[in-house]
Design an enzyme around this catalytic site. Structure first.
Site, PDB file in Angstrom:
ATOM      1  N   GLY A  18       0.788  -1.310  -0.032  1.00 51.16           N
ATOM      2  CA  GLY A  18       0.077  -0.005   0.016  1.00 51.16           C
ATOM      3  C   GLY A  18       0.850   1.339   0.093  1.00 51.16           C
ATOM      4  O   GLY A  18       0.615   2.345  -0.692  1.00 51.16           O
ATOM      5  N   LYS A  43       0.983   5.179  11.918  1.00 49.76           N
ATOM      6  CA  LYS A  43       2.055   4.893  11.203  1.00 49.76           C
ATOM      7  C   LYS A  43       1.457   5.505   9.866  1.00 49.76           C
ATOM      8  O   LYS A  43       2.154   6.023   8.941  1.00 49.76           O
ATOM      9  CB  LYS A  43       2.128   3.399  10.771  1.00 49.76           C
ATOM     10  CG  LYS A  43       3.036   3.080   9.798  1.00 49.76           C
ATOM     11  CD  LYS A  43       3.127   1.419   9.512  1.00 49.76           C
ATOM     12  CE  LYS A  43       4.107   0.986   8.299  1.00 49.76           C
ATOM     13  NZ  LYS A  43       3.518   1.703   7.199  1.00 49.76           N
ATOM     14  N   ALA A  85      -4.365 -10.164   6.554  1.00 51.03           N
ATOM     15  CA  ALA A  85      -3.519 -10.923   7.070  1.00 51.03           C
ATOM     16  C   ALA A  85      -2.366 -11.389   6.019  1.00 51.03           C
ATOM     17  O   ALA A  85      -2.956 -11.371   4.906  1.00 51.03           O
ATOM     18  CB  ALA A  85      -3.880 -12.425   7.505  1.00 51.03           C
ATOM     19  N   ARG A  93      -0.540 -18.599  -0.457  1.00 43.63           N
ATOM     20  CA  ARG A  93      -1.328 -17.797  -0.507  1.00 43.63           C
ATOM     21  C   ARG A  93      -2.932 -18.396  -0.122  1.00 43.63           C
ATOM     22  O   ARG A  93      -3.444 -17.651   0.518  1.00 43.63           O
ATOM     23  CB  ARG A  93      -1.255 -17.198  -1.788  1.00 43.63           C
ATOM     24  CG  ARG A  93      -0.306 -16.622  -2.395  1.00 43.63           C
ATOM     25  CD  ARG A  93      -0.029 -15.990  -3.693  1.00 43.63           C
ATOM     26  NE  ARG A  93       1.309 -15.609  -4.251  1.00 43.63           N
ATOM     27  CZ  ARG A  93       1.747 -16.449  -4.699  1.00 43.63           C
ATOM     28  NH1 ARG A  93       1.521 -17.668  -5.430  1.00 43.63           N
ATOM     29  NH2 ARG A  93       3.082 -15.907  -5.217  1.00 43.63           N
ATOM     30  N   VAL A 123      -6.348  -6.315  -3.844  1.00 41.45           N
ATOM     31  CA  VAL A 123      -4.722  -6.656  -3.947  1.00 41.45           C
ATOM     32  C   VAL A 123      -4.533  -7.889  -2.591  1.00 41.45           C
ATOM     33  O   VAL A 123      -3.671  -8.667  -2.816  1.00 41.45           O
ATOM     34  CB  VAL A 123      -3.951  -5.575  -3.496  1.00 41.45           C
ATOM     35  CG1 VAL A 123      -2.274  -5.842  -3.718  1.00 41.45           C
ATOM     36  CG2 VAL A 123      -4.216  -4.368  -4.313  1.00 41.45           C
ATOM     37  N   ASP A 153       2.148 -11.906 -12.048  1.00 45.06           N
ATOM     38  CA  ASP A 153       2.850 -13.360 -12.376  1.00 45.06           C
ATOM     39  C   ASP A 153       3.076 -12.898 -14.122  1.00 45.06           C
ATOM     40  O   ASP A 153       4.237 -13.277 -14.573  1.00 45.06           O
ATOM     41  CB  ASP A 153       1.831 -14.354 -12.475  1.00 45.06           C
ATOM     42  CG  ASP A 153       1.334 -14.794 -11.210  1.00 45.06           C
ATOM     43  OD1 ASP A 153       1.994 -15.105 -10.572  1.00 45.06           O
ATOM     44  OD2 ASP A 153       0.048 -14.157 -10.818  1.00 45.06           O
ATOM     45  N   ALA A 155       4.024 -10.141 -15.446  1.00 46.25           N
ATOM     46  CA  ALA A 155       5.149  -9.326 -15.465  1.00 46.25           C
ATOM     47  C   ALA A 155       6.465 -10.201 -15.363  1.00 46.25           C
ATOM     48  O   ALA A 155       7.420  -9.679 -15.940  1.00 46.25           O
ATOM     49  CB  ALA A 155       5.108  -8.267 -14.264  1.00 46.25           C
ATOM     50  N   HIS A 180      -3.917 -16.756  -9.199  1.00 44.75           N
ATOM     51  CA  HIS A 180      -2.769 -16.287  -8.744  1.00 44.75           C
ATOM     52  C   HIS A 180      -2.197 -17.151  -7.657  1.00 44.75           C
ATOM     53  O   HIS A 180      -2.461 -17.109  -6.279  1.00 44.75           O
ATOM     54  CB  HIS A 180      -2.784 -15.030  -8.012  1.00 44.75           C
ATOM     55  CG  HIS A 180      -1.422 -14.384  -7.739  1.00 44.75           C
ATOM     56  ND1 HIS A 180      -0.221 -14.418  -8.256  1.00 44.75           N
ATOM     57  CD2 HIS A 180      -1.219 -13.757  -6.320  1.00 44.75           C
ATOM     58  CE1 HIS A 180       0.779 -13.827  -7.438  1.00 44.75           C
ATOM     59  NE2 HIS A 180       0.094 -13.612  -6.258  1.00 44.75           N
TER      60      HIS A 180
END
Length: 320
Positions: A18, A43, A85, A93, A123, A153, A155, A180
């Site tokens: 991000g 933050k 998470a 993943r 994302v 992937d 790229a 993905h």
């Protein structure tokens, strides 16, 4: 999306990805206003203060920068979701499906309340499953909820092939499709180098043939290797996110391999998978039909089966 240069973009989740997405937005001048939201509010505010100090030297549109909450994001044109998470060492993943599905239900409720007209770019992993969760727990139309899908992937694939043929990866055309995960596949029949199929290019230019099995293995493994080496994968992912944002903001109608809900396309229904899509101001404006070889079709079906199994797990966790 509103016309002209006024584009409001919200980034939910200010981790490594991000934060880098915001950097791309600042350097490009795509956004007139950038809002960031993160549970770690201090933050997020510090990141925005830090970014604000770059604007004296960036010769692009000078956007309004806000670290805030969903109320501040109201009326966003594009909402990028990276919150959730993150993968831990040794995990896949897919292991994130259940916990992030539950998180996404609450996130999308807030997004829908404050920015019902936004294009939502997912994302957070597993991206395709979470788009499905968003669509089932909100009223967003399928054209305006897009997953990052297999664009990163792709790229990686373009870079690996470019290294073999020793030319700029932007002269490589091809996609990784499916999802993905380790079931993503490369439809080699649709790939080319400078307009030539990959094998012909290598033969005519005195290069050894490409080992297709090894290329796919490297494409699917490299993200895990990057994670093992530095604890996250952010540069390629953020660049991929920005590529989609630029296509939307610029109404490019570019064809990109992103996750979208299929309703009969490619012979499947009610499932999100990564296929070539036309991306423009309205979001996913069209799905490009392609013809696969028998081997590629079998790979697509294997990816479809994997997505269905993972979706069933996520639904069991988020039922009710």
């Amino acid at each position: 999306m509103r016309q002209g240069a006024a584009v409001k973009i919200t980034v939910i989740g200010m981790g490594a990805v991000g934060t880098e997405v915001v950097g791309h937005l600042l350097n490009s001048g795509v956004a007139s206003e950038i809002v960031v939201i993160d549970q770690a509010g201090a933050k997020a505010q510090a990141e925005i203060w830090d970014f604000s100090h770059t604007t004296s030297f960036i010769y692009a549109q000078n956007p309004r920068l806000i670290a805030g909450d969903y109320a501040d994001s109201a009326g966003s044109d594009i909402v990028v979701i990276t919150a959730g998470a993150q993968i831990k060492p040794g995990q896949t993943r897919d292991a994130l499906a259940q916990i992030n599905s539950a998180i996404m239900k609450s996130v999308i409720a807030e997004v829908e309340r404050t920015s019902p007209g936004a294009i939502v770019l997912m994302v957070t992993n597993p991206v395709d499953i979470l788009v499905q969760v968003v669509l089932r727990h909100s009223s967003f139309p399928k054209e305006r909820v897009i997953s990052l899908g297999t664009i990163v992937d792709t790229a990686r694939f373009m870079r690996i092939v470019s290294e073999h043929v020793a030319i700029d990866p932007k002269n490589i055309f091809g996609w990784v499709l499916g999802d993905h995960s380790d079931t993503g596949f490369i439809p080699w029949s649709l790939c080319n180098v400078c307009g030539l199929d990959v094998d012909s290019y290598c033969e005519l230019n005195g290069l050894p043939p490409i080992d297709r099995t090894e290329v796919r293995r490297r494409v699917l493994q490299i993200g895990l290797d990057i994670f093992a080496g530095k604890g996250n994968t952010n540069h390629g992912i953020a660049a991929s996110v920005f590529r989609i944002i630029r296509a939307i903001a610029g109404n490019e109608r570019s064809v990109l391999p992103v996750g979208t809900l299929l309703q009969g396309e490619y012979g499947v229904s009610d499932v999100v998978m990564s296929v070539p899509c036309v991306i423009g101001r309205a979001g996913r404006e069209a799905i490009v039909a392609c013809r696969f070889t028998d081997e590629e079709q079998a790979a697509f079906e294997a990816s479809h089966a994997h997505v269905l199994a993972l979706l069933a797990q996520a639904e069991a966790q988020t039922a009710g």
